[in-house]
Structures are given as C-alpha cells and as structure tokens.
Design an enzyme around this catalytic site. Structure first.
Site, PDB file in Angstrom:
ATOM      1  N   GLY A 256      -6.983  -8.136   0.149  1.00 11.05           N
ATOM      2  CA  GLY A 256      -7.289  -6.738   0.432  1.00 11.05           C
ATOM      3  C   GLY A 256      -6.445  -6.182   1.561  1.00 11.05           C
ATOM      4  O   GLY A 256      -5.317  -6.620   1.797  1.00 11.05           O
ATOM      5  N   GLU A 257      -6.990  -5.170   2.269  1.00  8.39           N
ATOM      6  CA  GLU A 257      -6.346  -4.584   3.442  1.00  8.39           C
ATOM      7  C   GLU A 257      -5.012  -3.914   3.114  1.00  8.39           C
ATOM      8  O   GLU A 257      -4.160  -3.747   3.990  1.00  8.39           O
ATOM      9  CB  GLU A 257      -6.158  -5.654   4.533  1.00  8.39           C
ATOM     10  N   GLY A 258      -4.800  -3.547   1.860  1.00  8.83           N
ATOM     11  CA  GLY A 258      -3.567  -2.895   1.458  1.00  8.83           C
ATOM     12  C   GLY A 258      -2.453  -3.832   1.057  1.00  8.83           C
ATOM     13  O   GLY A 258      -1.367  -3.388   0.667  1.00  8.83           O
TER      14      GLY A 258
END
Length: 360
Positions: free
Chosen positions: A319-321
């Site tokens: 996640g987190e971009g």
C-alpha cells in the site's frame, strides 16, 4: 455542498483528439497493436492532454492523504490504532518502499494530514496544517465525521487538486497513509456495490491473522448497517462511514477530473474514494488509471464497477502508493513511444497499400 454538482463540471477526455492519436499511431513504423496496452495508454494521454503527439510526463507528483480511523481500536489492522503518523514519519525519512521508489524515479512526494491522531508537533507544519480533525470516529458505532467536517475534508481535497494543477503537475500518483483505512474503504465499496461484508473483507497492507480478519469482517458488517440508509447522499455517506482522509481523497479525485489532471490510483482506499466520486460524477473515472492489483477483494469489486483494468499485478500489497508509483514508468514509457516513434515514409505507405491491393 452537493457532490452531484460535479457531474456538470466534468467532461470526458477529448474523443476527437483520441481519434487523431489513433490515426497517428497507425502511421508509425511499429505496427498498431505490437506495443499492446502501451498504445491505449498513449492515446488516452493524448486525449487527456488534448495534444497530438502526446507530451511527455514531466512533472508527476505523489500525493498521499493521511489519517487514523477509530475502527482500528477493534484490532482490525496489523498496526496499532493511532499510529499512522509513524507511517508519515517513515515516508518523510525515506525509509518506506514508496519513498525509495520516489527517490529512484525522482518524483516528489506530498503528504496531506487530513485526520491523523497525533500531536501536530510530531510532524512538519507543511504536513499537518490542513488537518480537519484528530482521528475519525469508530464507524461501527458512530459517524466518522460531522457533516461540517465531511464538507471541510472534501473542500480540502479540492484545494489540493487545484494547487497541484496550478503548479504544473501533469500526473498524480495517489495513495494513503492510514491505520484502519481499509476497513472504512471496504465498507464504502460494499455499500455502493450492494455486497456483504465477507465479500469485501481483506487483510490490509500490514496483514492480519484469521481472528483479526473475523473482527474486521464484523466491523464492516456493523458499519454497513449504518451506511445503507444514507446511500443517496455521497457526502453523508463519507461522513457516516468514511473518514477525513477518504473524504479529502474523494474531493481531490473529483477536482482532478474537473482540472483534466490524470491520476493513477493505488489500492483499496483510493479505489473506494474513486467509487464514491463516480457515484457523484459518472464521467470522472475516464481521468483515472488503476495502477495495480492490491489483493484486496474490495478493490477488485470497485475497479470492476468502474471498468478500470489495473496496469500491474506483481503481488505488491504494502500500500501507501507503492503499487501506483510502480506503474508510473509504464505510463511514461507509453507517452514517450507515442510521441517519439517515427512515422512511416509516404513511399512505405504507398507500397503497403499496393501490396494490400495485390493481395486482394
């Protein structure tokens, strides 16, 4: 505020320009279709930019919305409740996968605190100055936001989109830094797709065991009961079972579409916000790309509903971009190929036409 008003403000990428880009592609030395999906991406970018040939992606930006969710208190996340600021700090210090890739690709990262549950002094003022509230409510038993806070968060997202567009950003990689965010996102997607909690409950970017998965499923089930009565109003839905970061991302996505600013979505959280935005403005998804398959079942449901086909499937679940940023070089490659591959000489085209005629 009525999010449905965005429907009249958003136009689709220019269809005439896209046809011109397709015709130009047919004249290039590499046969049409030989580059697979890169052809489609190049033509999409041309339509978005209203330019043939397409311009290179020169000023991409990662934008991450950060927030804590009260539902994390139930033990539904692999991280402790109220610790999203640690993700923000690690990203700022350059020690996360997203930060490493951003350095590798020379892409600046912007972090927007919409609803972190920490003292503002723990983070730079540039990050925390936009905060709507400290943490979001526990959505299984209470609203995530008040109506006023939901509108403030959406307006925050709109303002950030305008700032990016005005500064020359030509492509956004959108992600989140949250604890409990996937639970809120799965609730939104289940509500909008009319599915049960068990269908959308995943294990999040940090990973959870079976007992935590059962707690998460129960939390989504209870949150869904609160979400279904307000499905007719997207802003009220975000206030009820969303959160400050999700509401801000929704406003951001809608305004990016208004400003003709393309966005690469990351995982389930950005996909949930995109689905809410699509409910308000049906043309908006034409401005977004799905960067990657995150492994979250709710993301799959949302992308299917929006007819968005992910660019990558490498099993990246952090996640987190991160997954969306991994897709950026592919989009940049598509733009470069569409712009720089030479066209066939007229003589070559005449020979090709003659050969076709002889074959017939």
């Amino acid at each position: 505020m009525n999010l449905d008003d965005f429907s009249d403000l958003i136009e689709r990428p220019d269809g005439g320009v896209r046809r011109d880009a397709e015709e130009r592609r047919e004249r290039q030395i590499v046969p049409p279709g030989a580059l697979g999906r890169l052809d489609e991406l190049g033509e999409w970018l041309s339509a978005a930019q209203q330019a043939v040939p397409v311009r290179p992606i020169q000023q991409p930006r990662v934008v991450l919305f950060a927030g804590d969710h009260g539902v994390a208190e139930l033990g539904v996340s692999g991280r402790a409740a109220g610790t999203a600021h640690e993700l923000v700090r690690a990203t700022l210090e350059g020690s996360t996968p997203l930060a490493v890739l951003a350095r590798q690709f020379s892409v600046p990262v912007r972090i927007v605190d919409a609803g972190l549950d920490c003292e503002p002094e723990l983070l730079p003022e540039s990050v925390v100055r936009h905060r709507v509230r400290r943490g979001s409510g526990r959505i299984d038993i209470e609203d995530a936001l008040t109506a006023e806070e939901a509108e403030q968060a959406v307006r925050l997202g709109i303002a950030i989109a305008d700032e990016e567009a005005d500064s020359g950003t030509d492509l956004v990689v959108l992600g989140d830094l949250s604890v409990g965010g996937t639970t809120a996102a799965a609730t939104l997607i289940a509500a909008l797709c009319g599915t049960d909690a068990s269908v959308v409950t995943g294990r999040g970017g940090a990973g959870i065991d079976d007992l935590a998965w059962m707690r998460k499923c129960a939390a989504i089930r209870d949150s869904l009961r609160r979400a279904r009565p307000v499905l007719g109003d997207q802003l009220e839905l975000l206030a009820t079972v969303g959160g400050a970061d999700l509401a801000a991302m929704t406003g951001f996505l809608l305004q990016c579409a208004v400003r003709r600013l393309p966005v690469i979505l990351d995982g389930v959280v950005s996909s949930a916000c995109a689905l809410v935005a699509q409910r308000a403005a049906f043309r908006a998804p034409d401005w977004w790309l799905a960067g990657q398959v995150s492994g979250e079942p709710a993301q799959t449901k949302a992308l299917d509903r929006m007819a968005l086909n992910p660019l990558l499937d490498h099993g990246v679940i952090v996640g987190e971009g991160t997954g969306a940023l991994l897709a950026l070089p592919l989009v940049q490659a598509a733009a470069a190929l569409a712009a720089e591959l030479p066209e066939r000489a007229p003589a070559d085209e005449d020979d090709a036409s003659k050969t076709d005629a002889d074959d017939n």
